[in-house]
Design an enzyme around this catalytic site. Structure first.
Site, PDB file in Angstrom:
ATOM      1  N   TYR A  86      10.041 -30.852  -8.863  1.00 28.10           N
ATOM      2  CA  TYR A  86      10.057 -31.922  -7.861  1.00 28.10           C
ATOM      3  C   TYR A  86      10.847 -31.480  -6.639  1.00 28.10           C
ATOM      4  CZ  TYR A  86      10.314 -36.649  -5.962  1.00 28.10           C
ATOM      5  OH  TYR A  86      10.199 -37.753  -5.148  1.00 28.10           O
TER       6      TYR A  86
ATOM      7  N   SER B 149      11.874 -37.034   0.395  1.00 30.22           N
ATOM      8  CA  SER B 149      12.857 -37.582  -0.528  1.00 30.22           C
ATOM      9  C   SER B 149      14.191 -36.910  -0.254  1.00 30.22           C
ATOM     10  CB  SER B 149      12.426 -37.291  -1.970  1.00 30.22           C
ATOM     11  OG  SER B 149      13.472 -37.577  -2.884  1.00 30.22           O
TER      12      SER B 149
END
Length: 233
Positions: free
Chosen positions: A151, A138
């Site tokens: 995250y 990501s």
């Protein structure tokens, strides 16, 4: 890499990015195995993908033995494994003082340790077949943001892990790439895709990107790819 008779395995392949990649690979003529934690989910995804060249496997990437069994099942069904796409992931977002131990562990165990489990379970097949390993990271793997400590940590880890693994695996003629998407239309974080998501990257776009990577000259290795929507909303 010639795609004829190639076999691919995609974790988290029941929806979103994983399903989009699976769909693109099936259309390109590959034999495709998809996994997810629930057998009902993978069976439904297999039905939606169609064809006899799709294998549905219940596997939790947090469990190394599950991934070992998944690879064994793929080889028993299709005879080999050429391409592995570590896509399974989840996100839990909260300020660091409110982030629970359970949510932290879920992200690290799934997003980071799960990526390692998938590669560890499949690496001998990749070595034998001079294969391709792709992790879906990501932009959160290089860009930190408030409420994203857990995250961010998991995705920073995926980027570092995959890039280091690339240096190891290239000695075995295995190509390795990490793809780092920005905003994608998906069910991530319990989001329900809708018309307002039209500006985002679509799962099928990432599916086409994977097909394009597999079709590149064997001498070319895009080891890290950042991909963003053309516009922001």
């Amino acid at each position: 890499m010639s795609l004829e008779n190639k076999v691919a395995y995609i974790t988290g392949g029941t929806k979103g990015i994983g399903f989009g990649i699976a769909e693109a690979l099936v259309k390109a003529g590959l034999k495709v195995a998809i996994s997810g934690r629930k057998q009902t989910d993978v069976e439904k995804a297999k039905q939606d993908l169609g064809g006899d060249n799709v294998l549905a496997i219940a596997s939790d990437v947090r469990n190394f033995e599950d991934e070992q069994k998944a690879v064994e099942q793929i080889v028993a069904t299709f005879g080999k494994l050429d391409i592995v796409i570590a896509n399974a992931g989840l996100g839990k977002f909260a300020p660091i003082d409110q982030l629970s131990l359970e949510d932290w562990n879920a992200m690290i165990d799934t997003n980071l340790t799960g990526v390692f489990h998938t590669l560890k379970a499949s690496v001998e097949q990749l070595k034998a077949n001079k294969g391709y390993y792709i992790s879906i990271a990501s932009l959160a793997g290089t860009n930190f943001f408030a409420n994203g400590a857990g995250y961010n940590a998991s995705k920073f880890g995926v980027v570092g892990f995959t890039q280091a693994a690339m240096l190891d695996l290239r000695e075995h003629d295995i190509k390795t790439t990490t793809i780092m998407p920005g905003s994608v239309t998906s069910h991530f974080n319990e989001h329900e895709p809708n018309e307002a998501d039209g500006w985002k990257i679509q799962p099928e776009d990432l599916g086409q990107m994977v097909v394009d990577l597999l079709n590149l000259n064997p001498n070319v290795l895009p080891s890290k790819i950042e991909v963003r929507p053309t516009k922001t909303k």
